[in-house]
Design a protein around this motif. Sequence first.
Motif, PDB file in Angstrom:
ATOM      1  N   VAL A 245       0.952  -1.088   0.060  1.00  0.00           N
ATOM      2  CA  VAL A 245       0.050   0.198   0.232  1.00  0.00           C
ATOM      3  C   VAL A 245       0.401   0.851   0.084  1.00  0.00           C
ATOM      4  CG1 VAL A 245      -2.169   1.233   1.291  1.00  0.00           C
ATOM      5  CG2 VAL A 245      -1.808  -1.401   1.145  1.00  0.00           C
ATOM      6  N   TYR A 254      -3.008   6.920  -1.874  1.00  0.00           N
ATOM      7  CA  TYR A 254      -3.027   5.493  -1.174  1.00  0.00           C
ATOM      8  C   TYR A 254      -3.583   4.229  -2.025  1.00  0.00           C
ATOM      9  CZ  TYR A 254       0.033   7.553   2.471  1.00  0.00           C
ATOM     10  OH  TYR A 254       1.204   8.407   3.097  1.00  0.00           O
ATOM     11  N   LEU A 256      -2.792  -0.183  -3.549  1.00  0.00           N
ATOM     12  CA  LEU A 256      -2.653  -0.942  -4.191  1.00  0.00           C
ATOM     13  C   LEU A 256      -1.879  -1.977  -4.562  1.00  0.00           C
ATOM     14  CD1 LEU A 256      -2.850  -3.076  -1.322  1.00  0.00           C
ATOM     15  CD2 LEU A 256      -5.017  -4.267  -2.634  1.00  0.00           C
ATOM     16  N   TYR A 276      -5.938   3.352   0.858  1.00  0.00           N
ATOM     17  CA  TYR A 276      -6.334   2.133   0.956  1.00  0.00           C
ATOM     18  C   TYR A 276      -5.103   1.614   2.245  1.00  0.00           C
ATOM     19  CZ  TYR A 276      -9.445   0.550  -2.531  1.00  0.00           C
ATOM     20  OH  TYR A 276     -10.276   1.028  -3.364  1.00  0.00           O
ATOM     21  N   ASP A 277      -5.747   1.173   3.132  1.00  0.00           N
ATOM     22  CA  ASP A 277      -4.379   0.998   4.495  1.00  0.00           C
ATOM     23  C   ASP A 277      -5.080  -0.842   5.015  1.00  0.00           C
ATOM     24  OD1 ASP A 277      -2.083   1.098   5.567  1.00  0.00           O
ATOM     25  OD2 ASP A 277      -3.047   2.521   7.173  1.00  0.00           O
ATOM     26  N   ILE A 290      -8.685  -5.264   3.323  1.00  0.00           N
ATOM     27  CA  ILE A 290      -8.361  -3.768   3.576  1.00  0.00           C
ATOM     28  C   ILE A 290      -9.399  -2.987   4.080  1.00  0.00           C
ATOM     29  CG2 ILE A 290      -8.609  -3.119   1.429  1.00  0.00           C
ATOM     30  CD1 ILE A 290      -5.565  -2.794   0.665  1.00  0.00           C
TER      31      ILE A 290
END
Length: 572
Positions: A245, A254, A256, A276-277, A290
Amino acid sequence: MAGGFGLNRFMRQRRSQEIQPFITAPAIELKRLTYDSKAFGPAVSPSGEYVAYTFHDGDQDSIKLKNIANGSTVQIMPPISEGYRNLAFERDGNFLYFTTLRAGIKNAVIARVPVFGGTPQYLIEEVWSGFALSPDGRQIAFFRGYGSVQDVRLLVANVDGSGERELIRSKPGELWFAIWGSGPSWSPDGQRIVILAGGRAAAGYYTYLLEVGANDGMAKEVPAMHWYQGTQVAWLPDGTGLVVVAQERVAAPYQLWLVAYPSGRLRRLTNDLLDYDKVSLSANGRLLVIQQETIVNHIWVVPDGDANRARQLTFGTSAREGTSGLNWTPDGHILFTSVRSGTLDIWIMNADGTDTRQLTAGTGGANWRPRATPDGRYIVFTSTRAGRQNIWRIDADGSNPTRLTSGDGEGTPYVSPDGRWLYYTNYAVSPSALERIAFEGGTAVRLSSQYDSSEPVVSPDGKLIAYEHYDDRRGWHTALLPAEGGEPVKVFGFHAFRAAVRWTADGQALLYTDAHRPDNIWRQPLADGPPQQFTDFKQEHIAYFDLSPDGKQLAVVRGDPYSDVVLITNFR
């Protein structure tokens, strides 16, 4: 979190099982697993049957466990204000690991609990990051700082905390690690640990994948792309690749990525405007969960700190206005940062939100933390327009950009009330230090040296500096330092959220948002005594604020993160 998905396509190479870029494959499938916008940090069970996540409600966190097949959800850990972070299942699925805070311990503690709830067992203290369990479940890898954010080390210990050993440490100005909200990832064969590391090139700073031997600490770069910043990395269970990420460029979302190992061939999995994280994969590598997040922050003006009279100045559904800097000018305008143009830049508007104008544009870098000089002629700010992070100055109308520092990492500028001195943080030294130079130029003078020091804010009489202070005994706190430098004269009992501290107009108190409860602004008298609540907002968090020169109005950045858990399949 709302929004559409622009998603790439992939296929699996049957013979080698290695990710093959640029080959068309069935479309990736995404399914939202939560819908309340309060779900953070998911972890999928090895079997792929359950997903655990942190449920954030108000100022408390709990842990919930959801059955992916039937959607049933149970709470397995009660709400606490200390938080639950970095959730991870043990390989047999019987225990859930996480980090949390405990009274008397400066930094996080790694703990574990039976997967359906119970009494936590606390394992390792003073952890600065996420962590990785070894494939055999006997060891844990994590980061810890030693007296300075510039001295961070990757450590491995037995699960019970014994046998701690160092693998690699940071090098000021040369090598650093993504630790806040990030962590290492242990390879399926147990031989290597991959981390997100930071480096510097002529074009500026970047983030890359660094492979570290789990036994000997030998390090080498994984030959993938360089990102602007990264937050997460996770091995595919068969060892043929890594999920990353990362942020491709400043102000970008952010996204993937899938990186083949060891070739480093790369493919982007998501291509949208969402963030995303916290990626997690099932043991067979077929399920990926995610966190999908958006943060909506807006700028408000609050007369006399009265929340009932607060006026919203900026609007929109995906804005982060002022998050990276907010400042009243002497003539009553408001400087703020925004990414509305696609890059992080400095803008200005009237106190009622009208006549918004962009002051920096097309610089090739990020521009943030603006601060008007006391006479209103200039604006100083942090910028990467020349590659490295330095302090720059522009005229009040945005013209005549001039670089004021030329080192390897200066930021957070603040001009003294008499306009003679420029104070700032030097992040390129260890420990990070406060420095000052004459505003018209000259030799920099180091004001602090023994402890990590950053974010200077000068008192109205120019005699004291409020700043962010770290030492091994007390951890992170706000402190006071003489304007000429030396040892701290006072260390307060609070830690300001995002180092947001301002002096009251009479210089007798500090205003701040508490890192543990950033929903309101508090007033701490210099003459000791307990802090007093200064604002009374009933919802949303305060990301940043500034006090007008006459002390009568606040400019406040308020908002909340909205986060849900998403399941991704058919991604290889």
